[in-house]
Design a protein around this motif. Structure first.
Motif, PDB file in Angstrom:
ATOM      1  N   VAL A 280      53.386  42.907  40.903  1.00 54.65           N
ATOM      2  CA  VAL A 280      53.308  42.651  39.574  1.00 54.65           C
ATOM      3  C   VAL A 280      52.571  43.798  39.025  1.00 54.65           C
TER       4      VAL A 280
ATOM      5  N   VAL B 280      50.748  39.080  51.862  1.00 55.40           N
ATOM      6  CA  VAL B 280      51.446  38.273  50.851  1.00 55.40           C
ATOM      7  C   VAL B 280      50.892  38.897  49.405  1.00 55.40           C
ATOM      8  N   SER B 281      49.514  38.861  49.364  1.00 55.11           N
ATOM      9  CA  SER B 281      48.865  39.406  48.517  1.00 55.11           C
ATOM     10  C   SER B 281      49.054  40.725  47.823  1.00 55.11           C
TER      11      SER B 281
ATOM     12  N   SER C 295      52.456  41.053  46.561  1.00 54.48           N
ATOM     13  CA  SER C 295      52.618  40.498  45.257  1.00 54.48           C
ATOM     14  C   SER C 295      51.845  41.239  44.081  1.00 54.48           C
TER      15      SER C 295
ATOM     16  N   LEU D 180      47.065  40.765  44.519  1.00 53.57           N
ATOM     17  CA  LEU D 180      47.406  40.122  43.289  1.00 53.57           C
ATOM     18  C   LEU D 180      46.130  40.092  42.285  1.00 53.57           C
TER      19      LEU D 180
END
Length: 288
Positions: free
Chosen positions: A186, A178-179, A182, A224
């Motif tokens: 980003v 997930v990180s 993301s 992230l």
């Protein structure tokens, strides 16, 4: 953590350094041969799309098969001429055959790759993290060299680096998926937004689109939480080193400066010591 790092076998770090010198020699080939091959491919594709007849010229040398040669006299180099770092020193920085000066890039890239590779193994130890981080390191060195020479960041290298970072996250090597996802999103959108805002205000392009993809790849590797430190450190490095370079060369501020190497340095530091540096900052700032 520090004790574990200091206990890494010296022979392992030393072998990695010498292996890194060999990889650095190959990275020199990549840095020098990838851009001409890209340009040749662009010309050929453009002729095919537009239906223009003509000759695109001889195809540039390949990356792996063709042997190294002197760019001045075109003499093929022997194995003794290609010993990383030592050959350049023994030849005193000149071609054995025509005595043309050999670019300092060759020993610099070899030594940088050897040292960076040794630091990676010294830091992570003999595990899958080291193997992944070595691939990360070598790709960043090649991209930085190409960007410094041509202001290009090839998709053939930034996109595989992005996908490799996402795959590494599925094994939890550095960050969770997930990180990583993301961070990639980003990372890309942050520079993409700056690019378009600058273009709308000034009518000029402030950076190349390869920088978006490189930061996306760094976000995939560092997560992230690594995006802001990478952007901050790379911007500071770019401002200081870029200003000194412009002043030394007598150039004005409108001269384009490759931003990829600064992103690469910041991303590499973040992958190895990001959490330690952030914790230190929060501690000294009284936030932890």
């Amino acid at each position: 953590m520090l004790i574990d790092v200091l206990q890494q076998p010296a022979w392992l770090v030393g072998c990695t350094f010498f292996f890194g010198l060999l990889i650095g020699s190959f990275l020199n080939v990549v840095i020098l041969r990838v851009p001409p091959r890209m340009e040749w491919q662009w010309r050929r594709d453009s002729r095919e799309i537009l239906g223009i007849e003509g000759d695109d010229g001889p195809q540039p040398p390949g990356i792996v098969i063709e042997r190294s040669f002197c760019p001045r006299c075109h003499q093929q180099l022997t194995a003794l001429d290609n010993v990383p770092l030592l050959s350049w020193l023994a030849l005193r920085g000149r071609c054995r055959y025509c005595r043309t000066p050999i670019s300092f890039q060759y020993p610099a890239v070899e030594l940088l790759t050897g040292l960076a590779s040794a630091v990676v193994v010294w830091h992570f130890g003999p595990n899958w993290q080291s193997l992944a981080a070595l691939a990360f390191t070598w790709t960043l060195i090649a991209l930085s060299g190409i960007d410094l020479r041509t202001t290009l960041l090839p998709d053939q290298m930034t996109l595989p680096l992005l996908w490799l970072g996402l795959l590494a996250s599925t094994a939890g090597l550095f960050v969770e998926p997930v990180s990583a996802i993301s961070g990639a999103a980003v990372g890309y959108l942050s520079l993409w937004s700056v690019y378009w805002l600058f273009k709308l205000v000034t009518g000029k392009e402030g950076m190349g689109q390869g920088d978006f993809k490189l930061l996306a790849a760094l976000g995939a590797w560092c997560g992230l939480g690594g995006i802001f430190p990478i952007v901050l450190v790379s911007a500071l490095l770019g401002a200081v080193i870029g200003s000194v370079w412009l002043l030394a060369r007598g150039r004005d501020r409108a001269t384009p400066i490759p931003f990829g190497p600064y992103l690469a340095v910041a991303g590499w530091v973040q992958l190895l010591w990001g959490k330690l540096l952030i914790d230190a900052y929060l501690y000294f700032a009284g936030l932890r």
